[in-house]
Design a protein around this motif. Structure first.
Motif, short mmCIF file in Angstrom:
data_model
loop_
_atom_site.label_atom_id
_atom_site.label_comp_id
_atom_site.label_asym_id
_atom_site.label_seq_id
_atom_site.Cartn_x
_atom_site.Cartn_y
_atom_site.Cartn_z
N GLY A 15 0.82 -1.21 0.00
CA GLY A 15 0.00 0.00 0.00
C GLY A 15 0.84 1.26 0.00
N TYR A 54 -11.04 3.06 -7.35
CA TYR A 54 -10.75 2.36 -6.09
C TYR A 54 -10.90 0.85 -6.18
CZ TYR A 54 -11.25 0.48 -1.41
OH TYR A 54 -11.12 -0.31 -0.29
N GLN A 58 -7.87 -1.98 -5.66
CA GLN A 58 -7.95 -2.84 -4.48
C GLN A 58 -7.99 -4.32 -4.86
OE1 GLN A 58 -10.87 -4.82 -2.65
NE2 GLN A 58 -11.30 -3.31 -1.05
N ARG A 62 -5.99 -7.81 -3.18
CA ARG A 62 -7.03 -8.75 -2.71
C ARG A 62 -6.91 -10.08 -3.44
NH1 ARG A 62 -13.13 -8.63 -1.31
NH2 ARG A 62 -12.96 -6.40 -0.97
N ILE A 226 -5.83 -5.61 2.33
CA ILE A 226 -6.84 -4.60 2.02
C ILE A 226 -6.66 -3.37 2.91
CG2 ILE A 226 -9.32 -4.09 2.06
CD1 ILE A 226 -9.80 -7.03 1.28
N PHE A 227 -6.40 -3.60 4.21
CA PHE A 227 -6.16 -2.48 5.13
C PHE A 227 -4.92 -1.69 4.70
CE2 PHE A 227 -3.85 -0.89 8.89
CZ PHE A 227 -4.79 0.01 9.37
N ASN A 230 -5.73 0.39 1.70
CA ASN A 230 -6.58 1.54 2.04
C ASN A 230 -5.77 2.68 2.64
OD1 ASN A 230 -8.90 0.32 1.11
ND2 ASN A 230 -9.51 -0.48 3.10
N PHE A 233 -3.99 4.27 -0.29
CA PHE A 233 -4.96 4.93 -1.18
C PHE A 233 -5.48 6.22 -0.57
CE2 PHE A 233 -9.02 5.46 -3.43
CZ PHE A 233 -8.61 5.25 -4.75
N LEU A 234 -5.77 6.18 0.74
CA LEU A 234 -6.24 7.37 1.44
C LEU A 234 -5.21 8.49 1.38
CD1 LEU A 234 -8.41 8.73 3.18
CD2 LEU A 234 -7.30 7.75 5.19
#
Length: 409
Positions: A15, A54, A58, A62, A226-227, A230, A233-234
């Protein structure tokens, strides 16, 4: 407490690499220009394209963590024709993309470190530094270094924005704008193309996720992946808005026209910021700008060869020991060659790369959705109905917008 924070940070990986790859030309160049030309008027476009893209980003980590294979393995499951289509698309775009991010980094390095203003020389130096980092440390060093770079980038950007907001005496308008006219629409397409990144970065994500799983000291599950995604991505959304805000606060209605040359553009960018924020802010602006682009240059130089190596192995049903080093050398040489001929056309390179990325986005969106929803993905990790609806909307948007753009040429 410190140990827990250290372990939490250590678990992050792909990420943060995504953030490092994404926060580059799209933010420093395109977002700043959006703010400079339209004020806060294109914030809607920035937020919308993040929402649209998004799910497809993701789906990369995943799918990889749920199945133990990369998206490229999945593309082969859909047929070698699909994998071959990716191989050709990536071969056609990777040199332009690498050249675009490298020349912007070179321009910033020339202004920050001096020595020479020749963008080709700086591009060569930067490419060699990135190659050295990847040769010495491969994924593990890239993982650790990118965390430091992204943290530095975030802090320096936020500090610069706070100072700009405090010092600004201009009244800002938050009225949202829909660009009209060929030039404005062309900019919007380019803005959307690399915001926050080209969709093929989802493939890089899947490869990085598999590399992260090889680290047995930290369990990297689907939920963790996934966390982790995120978080990265945030950060692209937050920093994208920050760069639009910086452009709007500092440059909107300044009457300044950006140069298409890398060194000149970088000099204009830093000068405009320091002129408005004060010379004492130079180090923060320079740090934010250079780390932004260096992180992108480093991650793309690793990811494209990694993806091409995997795709070539799958297409030929063989594994070649030194194929990664062949592709990374090929990419480095091709990038420098392009820059020799287009060294004064940074704007042109960025425009071509970003538009190509937008036009190829529907292909990656459809393929990623088919894979994550298919029988090879464990049922518990297939997308929810809400994520499916968002994916359908995203695919229709990308196809529709691409078709509309092509018909308007």
């Amino acid at each position: 407490m410190i140990s827990k924070k250290s372990n939490w940070l250590k678990k992050l990986g792909p990420g943060i690499l995504f953030a490092g790859a994404a926060i580059g030309v799209s933010h420093l160049v395109q977002s700043t220009r959006a703010g400079a030309d339209f004020g806060f008027g294109l914030v809607w476009a920035l937020v919308l394209i993040h929402i649209i893209k998004y799910p497809f980003f993701q789906f990369g980590p995943r799918y990889a963590t749920a199945t133990g294979e990369s998206l490229l393995d999945g593309y082969k499951r859909l047929g070698k024709g699909v994998l071959l289509a990716y191989f050709i698309l990536n071969l056609a775009t990777m040199f332009t993309i690498q050249a675009a991010v490298t020349v912007v980094t070179a321009g910033l390095a020339a202004n920050l470190f001096g020595v020479t203003t020749n963008p080709v020389i700086w591009s060569t130096i930067i490419t060699l530094i990135c190659l050295t980092i990847l040769i010495i440390g491969r994924y593990n060093l890239l993982d650790k270094l990118m965390k430091l770079i992204v943290i530095t980038l975030t802090l320096s950007t936020i500090i610069a924005l706070i100072v700009a907001a405090v010092n600004s005496t201009n009244t800002q308008s938050f009225v949202q704008i829909i660009p009209k006219g060929t030039v404005e629409v062309g900019f919007l397409i380019a803005f959307l193309g690399w915001m926050p990144a080209p969709l093929d970065v989802s493939i890089w994500q899947s490869l990085w996720a598999l590399e992260k799983q090889k680290d047995k000291s930290n369990e990297f599950t689907v939920k963790q992946a996934i966390f982790d995604f995120n978080i990265g991505f945030l950060s692209t959304i937050v920093l994208g808005i920050c760069f639009v805000a910086l452009g709007a606060i500092v440059m909107f209605n300044s009457g300044e026209t950006f140069s298409s040359g890398a060194v000149q553009f970088s000099e204009q960018l830093i000068t405009l910021y320091t002129k408005n924020l004060g010379p004492e802010m130079y180090i923060f602006i320079a740090a934010a700008a250079f780390t932004t682009m260096f992180s992108t240059t480093l991650t793309t130089l690793d990811a494209s060869p990694r993806a091409m190596t995997k795709a070539f192995d799958l297409l030929t049903d063989k594994s070649y020991k030194n194929m990664y080093w062949f592709w990374i050398s090929f990419l480095a040489i091709g990038t420098i060659s392009i820059l020799v001929f287009f060294k004064s056309e940074m704007g042109f390179l960025v425009k071509v790369a970003t538009i190509l990325s937008f036009l190829t986005a529907p292909f990656f969106a459809i393929m990623n959705y088919i894979l994550i929803s298919g029988k090879h993905t464990p049922e518990e990790w297939r997308p929810s109905i809400r994520l499916k609806i968002l994916s359908w909307f995203g695919i229709l948007f990308l196809i529709g917008f691409s078709t509309w753009y092509l018909s308007s040429l």
